[in-house]
Design a protein around this motif. Structure first.
Motif, PDB file in Angstrom:
ATOM      1  N   THR A 109       0.826  -1.211   0.000  1.00  0.00           N
ATOM      2  CA  THR A 109       0.000   0.000   0.000  1.00  0.00           C
ATOM      3  C   THR A 109       0.866   1.269   0.000  1.00  0.00           C
ATOM      4  OG1 THR A 109      -1.676  -1.218   1.245  1.00  0.00           O
ATOM      5  CG2 THR A 109      -1.856   1.190   1.236  1.00  0.00           C
ATOM      6  N   ASP A 110       0.622   2.134  -0.962  1.00  0.00           N
ATOM      7  CA  ASP A 110       1.315   3.430  -1.096  1.00  0.00           C
ATOM      8  C   ASP A 110       2.729   3.336  -1.630  1.00  0.00           C
ATOM      9  OD1 ASP A 110      -0.917   4.721  -0.181  1.00  0.00           O
ATOM     10  OD2 ASP A 110      -0.209   4.831   1.885  1.00  0.00           O
ATOM     11  N   ILE A 111       3.138   2.164  -2.067  1.00  0.00           N
ATOM     12  CA  ILE A 111       4.500   2.049  -2.579  1.00  0.00           C
ATOM     13  C   ILE A 111       4.663   2.778  -3.913  1.00  0.00           C
ATOM     14  CG2 ILE A 111       4.349  -0.091  -3.935  1.00  0.00           C
ATOM     15  CD1 ILE A 111       6.883  -0.993  -2.292  1.00  0.00           C
ATOM     16  N   GLU A 112       3.542   3.015  -4.594  1.00  0.00           N
ATOM     17  CA  GLU A 112       3.589   3.654  -5.919  1.00  0.00           C
ATOM     18  C   GLU A 112       4.211   5.042  -5.864  1.00  0.00           C
ATOM     19  OE1 GLU A 112       0.941   2.603  -4.308  1.00  0.00           O
ATOM     20  OE2 GLU A 112      -0.401   1.415  -5.565  1.00  0.00           O
ATOM     21  N   GLY A 113       4.194   5.675  -4.694  1.00  0.00           N
ATOM     22  CA  GLY A 113       4.671   7.060  -4.600  1.00  0.00           C
ATOM     23  C   GLY A 113       6.178   7.198  -4.603  1.00  0.00           C
ATOM     24  N   PHE A 114       6.876   6.093  -4.499  1.00  0.00           N
ATOM     25  CA  PHE A 114       8.337   6.156  -4.418  1.00  0.00           C
ATOM     26  C   PHE A 114       8.958   5.852  -5.777  1.00  0.00           C
ATOM     27  CE2 PHE A 114       6.833   5.475  -0.159  1.00  0.00           C
ATOM     28  CZ  PHE A 114       7.597   6.368   0.575  1.00  0.00           C
ATOM     29  N   SER A 115       9.987   6.612  -6.109  1.00  0.00           N
ATOM     30  CA  SER A 115      10.646   6.406  -7.396  1.00  0.00           C
ATOM     31  C   SER A 115      11.637   5.248  -7.354  1.00  0.00           C
ATOM     32  CB  SER A 115      11.379   7.675  -7.819  1.00  0.00           C
ATOM     33  OG  SER A 115      12.364   8.051  -6.857  1.00  0.00           O
ATOM     34  N   LEU A 162      11.171   2.151  -9.577  1.00  0.00           N
ATOM     35  CA  LEU A 162       9.800   1.618  -9.708  1.00  0.00           C
ATOM     36  C   LEU A 162       9.115   2.312 -10.884  1.00  0.00           C
ATOM     37  CD1 LEU A 162       7.457  -0.109  -8.690  1.00  0.00           C
ATOM     38  CD2 LEU A 162       6.885   1.735  -7.096  1.00  0.00           C
TER      39      LEU A 162
END
Lengths: 150, 150
Positions: free
Chosen positions: B45-51, B99
């Motif tokens: 959850t919320d990992i999408e926000g990290f480059s 990512l």
């Protein structure tokens, strides 16, 4: 699968988790020592040439894991793999420290955030970095933006 | 002490160690997928926000360890903790990947250098970096200086 074994232990000023600076703006500038077991001393050969080391260690005082949790830096829950929570499926911690000097099996470092006595699993040299302009920090940047001036 | 357990597996173009770019100037730009086991999906959850992500994984095809070894990037032996050798007391590998996107339990990433099928132990967001001007790279910089133009 493997069973973890310590290659040494951290000497840190932090005796309990409450002592460790956490949350937004927390600075990790504490001095500590990575005391490597004598049987592994040969593995330190040439480590003096590196300014920063990646220390991989064991959250030996965490129990179980939690897939969603609210970190000290936010008031919202995030997935464990998007945080540095200690309660992970594999209790592996990671800290980048600055190597100040080596004295035999003792690595004197700056930037420890581990508890005193933490088992060290591995040390790797930090070889490269991500340019700052390419780094996005997801919910953490958002949480920081909501709490300016921390 | 803990016993490692996979949280997922790497899909990589590299089927054998000979396929992986190694040594000075090796670029790690291969695309791959971190296929997380469904039971751990909430942890994403919320990992999408990290480059960029720090992937901690297991050298599951390495056997035993060697305290001194000669890496492909040099012709001199160095301590295992000053190299990225797979033959480590705890067979833990670490890769920073970019990512690109998430599709459910699949993290599509760039920069894999693991073998196909490698067990993933942990994923952490990359939160900060060391400024380039403060980073020293020890024997690796020296080896690079001896082999210019690689």
């Amino acid at each position: 699968m493997f069973t973890s074994r310590p290659i040494g232990f951290v000497n840190s000023p932090y005796k309990s988790t409450g002592d460790i600076p956490k949350g937004l703006g927390a600075k990790h500038e504490a001095d500590g020592v990575l005391a490597i077991l004598p049987e592994f001393e040969a593995g330190l050969t040439d480590i003096e040439g590196f300014s920063h080391l990646i220390v991989i260690w064991e959250f030996d005082r965490a129990h179980g894991f939690e897939l969603l949790g609210t970190p000290p830096s936010d008031n919202r829950a995030h997935g464990v793999f998007a945080t540095r929570s200690p309660r992970r499926p594999n209790p592996i911690g990671l800290t980048i420290v600055e190597l100040r000097r080596r004295e035999g099996v003792e690595l004197h470092v700056r930037g420890v955030d581990m508890l005193d006595g933490t088992p060290i699993l591995d040390i790797k040299p930090l070889l490269s970095i991500i340019p700052e302009e390419k780094l996005r920090r997801g919910w953490l940047a958002e949480a920081e933006a909501r709490k300016p001036g921390d």
